[in-house]
Design a protein around this motif. Structure first.
Motif, mmCIF file in Angstrom:
data_model
loop_
_atom_site.group_PDB
_atom_site.id
_atom_site.type_symbol
_atom_site.label_atom_id
_atom_site.label_comp_id
_atom_site.label_asym_id
_atom_site.label_seq_id
_atom_site.Cartn_x
_atom_site.Cartn_y
_atom_site.Cartn_z
ATOM 1 N N ARG A 30 6.339 1.275 -6.089
ATOM 2 C CA ARG A 30 4.873 1.174 -6.036
ATOM 3 C C ARG A 30 4.258 2.561 -5.978
ATOM 4 O O ARG A 30 4.807 3.484 -5.384
ATOM 5 C CB ARG A 30 4.419 0.439 -4.785
ATOM 6 N N SER A 31 3.069 2.665 -6.513
ATOM 7 C CA SER A 31 2.319 3.918 -6.502
ATOM 8 C C SER A 31 1.990 4.350 -5.076
ATOM 9 O O SER A 31 1.735 3.524 -4.210
ATOM 10 C CB SER A 31 1.016 3.728 -7.285
ATOM 11 N N TRP A 99 9.790 3.554 0.937
ATOM 12 C CA TRP A 99 10.467 4.824 1.168
ATOM 13 C C TRP A 99 10.062 5.723 0.011
ATOM 14 O O TRP A 99 10.249 5.364 -1.158
ATOM 15 C CB TRP A 99 11.980 4.625 1.207
ATOM 16 N N PHE A 100 9.467 6.886 0.322
ATOM 17 C CA PHE A 100 8.928 7.736 -0.739
ATOM 18 C C PHE A 100 10.043 8.461 -1.477
ATOM 19 O O PHE A 100 10.801 9.222 -0.895
ATOM 20 C CB PHE A 100 7.921 8.744 -0.176
ATOM 21 N N ASP A 101 10.113 8.195 -2.781
ATOM 22 C CA ASP A 101 11.096 8.823 -3.661
ATOM 23 C C ASP A 101 10.437 10.058 -4.270
ATOM 24 O O ASP A 101 9.538 9.949 -5.100
ATOM 25 C CB ASP A 101 11.495 7.826 -4.757
ATOM 26 N N TYR A 102 10.865 11.244 -3.850
ATOM 27 C CA TYR A 102 10.247 12.494 -4.285
ATOM 28 C C TYR A 102 10.379 12.739 -5.785
ATOM 29 O O TYR A 102 9.511 13.345 -6.389
ATOM 30 C CB TYR A 102 10.830 13.680 -3.511
ATOM 31 N N LYS A 103 11.458 12.273 -6.383
ATOM 32 C CA LYS A 103 11.642 12.469 -7.826
ATOM 33 C C LYS A 103 10.677 11.602 -8.629
ATOM 34 O O LYS A 103 10.090 12.049 -9.602
ATOM 35 C CB LYS A 103 13.084 12.167 -8.231
ATOM 36 N N ARG A 104 10.514 10.345 -8.224
ATOM 37 C CA ARG A 104 9.633 9.414 -8.950
ATOM 38 C C ARG A 104 8.172 9.519 -8.516
ATOM 39 O O ARG A 104 7.291 9.045 -9.211
ATOM 40 C CB ARG A 104 10.108 7.979 -8.742
ATOM 41 N N LYS A 105 7.941 10.072 -7.313
ATOM 42 C CA LYS A 105 6.595 10.173 -6.731
ATOM 43 C C LYS A 105 5.982 8.788 -6.529
ATOM 44 O O LYS A 105 4.805 8.558 -6.748
ATOM 45 C CB LYS A 105 5.691 11.058 -7.573
ATOM 46 N N PHE A 107 6.796 4.853 -4.066
ATOM 47 C CA PHE A 107 7.532 4.230 -2.974
ATOM 48 C C PHE A 107 8.556 3.243 -3.506
ATOM 49 O O PHE A 107 8.210 2.356 -4.299
ATOM 50 C CB PHE A 107 6.590 3.472 -2.032
ATOM 51 N N LEU A 108 9.801 3.379 -3.060
ATOM 52 C CA LEU A 108 10.819 2.371 -3.302
ATOM 53 C C LEU A 108 10.520 1.236 -2.331
ATOM 54 O O LEU A 108 10.375 1.466 -1.125
ATOM 55 C CB LEU A 108 12.220 2.936 -3.035
ATOM 56 N N VAL A 109 10.391 0.005 -2.827
ATOM 57 C CA VAL A 109 10.033 -1.143 -1.989
ATOM 58 C C VAL A 109 11.266 -1.686 -1.279
ATOM 59 O O VAL A 109 12.299 -1.939 -1.907
ATOM 60 C CB VAL A 109 9.368 -2.250 -2.830
ATOM 61 N N LEU A 152 3.578 -1.345 3.005
ATOM 62 C CA LEU A 152 2.942 -1.740 1.749
ATOM 63 C C LEU A 152 2.309 -3.124 1.878
ATOM 64 O O LEU A 152 1.245 -3.379 1.327
ATOM 65 C CB LEU A 152 3.965 -1.743 0.611
ATOM 66 N N GLN A 153 2.968 -4.020 2.600
ATOM 67 C CA GLN A 153 2.464 -5.378 2.799
ATOM 68 C C GLN A 153 3.100 -5.974 4.042
ATOM 69 O O GLN A 153 4.273 -5.731 4.312
ATOM 70 C CB GLN A 153 2.799 -6.253 1.583
#
Length: 190
Positions: A30-31, A99-105, A107-109, A152-153
């Motif tokens: 997610r963004s 969890w914030f993925d720095y490469k993708r910028k 959040f991994l849900v 996120l939810q």
């Protein structure tokens, strides 16, 4: 012997396919600038607990089935909150943590079903002329293990009890280009 070998290969193929399918499901992102929309917490109740000067403290009580991120956003809009911090305890039927993925910028849900909310803390600031509730939390599973991250939810179980302190000085976010995320900048006046 040949039948056992074929059966073993067949079982391994099924296990591999199931593992790949679970891996694909676990890789939802997610963004970092997607925030809750109001209107998904119809059972939410708000009570003003105290006023000290310009500082106000509220209790927000969510009911079963309410979506907490939506409710916090709705509260901030209705009460024109431009700066606040909060904490809560309660239960959840379903949670999506990030969890914030720095490469993708992004959040991994991380999905979590039925659990106890053991820590729920956050702040409210404005981003693009709207209030944003930014929450981090941990939640305890049936076996006592804990998962946590950016909220996120959260679909409320029996209840979620939030105590919010609203401050008089507004806080604003701006887009951090490096991470593609809204970050509070205390220098912004509006």
């Amino acid at each position: 012997m040949i039948v056992k070998s074929k059966y073993r290969k067949y079982c391994l193929a099924i296990i591999l396919m199931a593992s790949l399918r679970l891996g694909v499901q676990a890789q939802q992102y997610r963004s970092a600038t997607a925030y809750g929309e109001p209107g998904k917490a119809p059972g939410m109740k708000v009570k003003l607990l105290s006023t000290t000067g310009e500082v106000k403290t509220y209790a927000i009580i969510f009911a079963k089935g309410d979506e907490a991120v939506s409710g916090m956003t709705e509260f901030a809009q209705k009460y024109k909150v431009k700066s606040a911090h909060y904490q809560a305890i309660g239960d959840a039927l379903h949670i999506e943590l990030g969890w914030f993925d720095y490469k993708r910028k992004e959040f991994l849900v991380i999905g979590v079903d039925s659990s106890e909310v053991t820590s729920f803390t956050g702040d409210i600031a404005w981003y693009k002329n709207k209030p944003v509730a930014h929450t981090h939390m941990t939640t305890s599973l049936r076996d006592g293990s804990v998962k946590g991250g950016h909220l996120l939810q959260l679909i409320v179980g029996p209840t979620l009890e939030v105590i919010v302190t609203v401050e008089p000085t507004p806080l604003y976010k701006k887009l951090n280009e490096e991470f593609q995320a809204g970050i509070i900048d205390p220098d912004i006046e509006e």
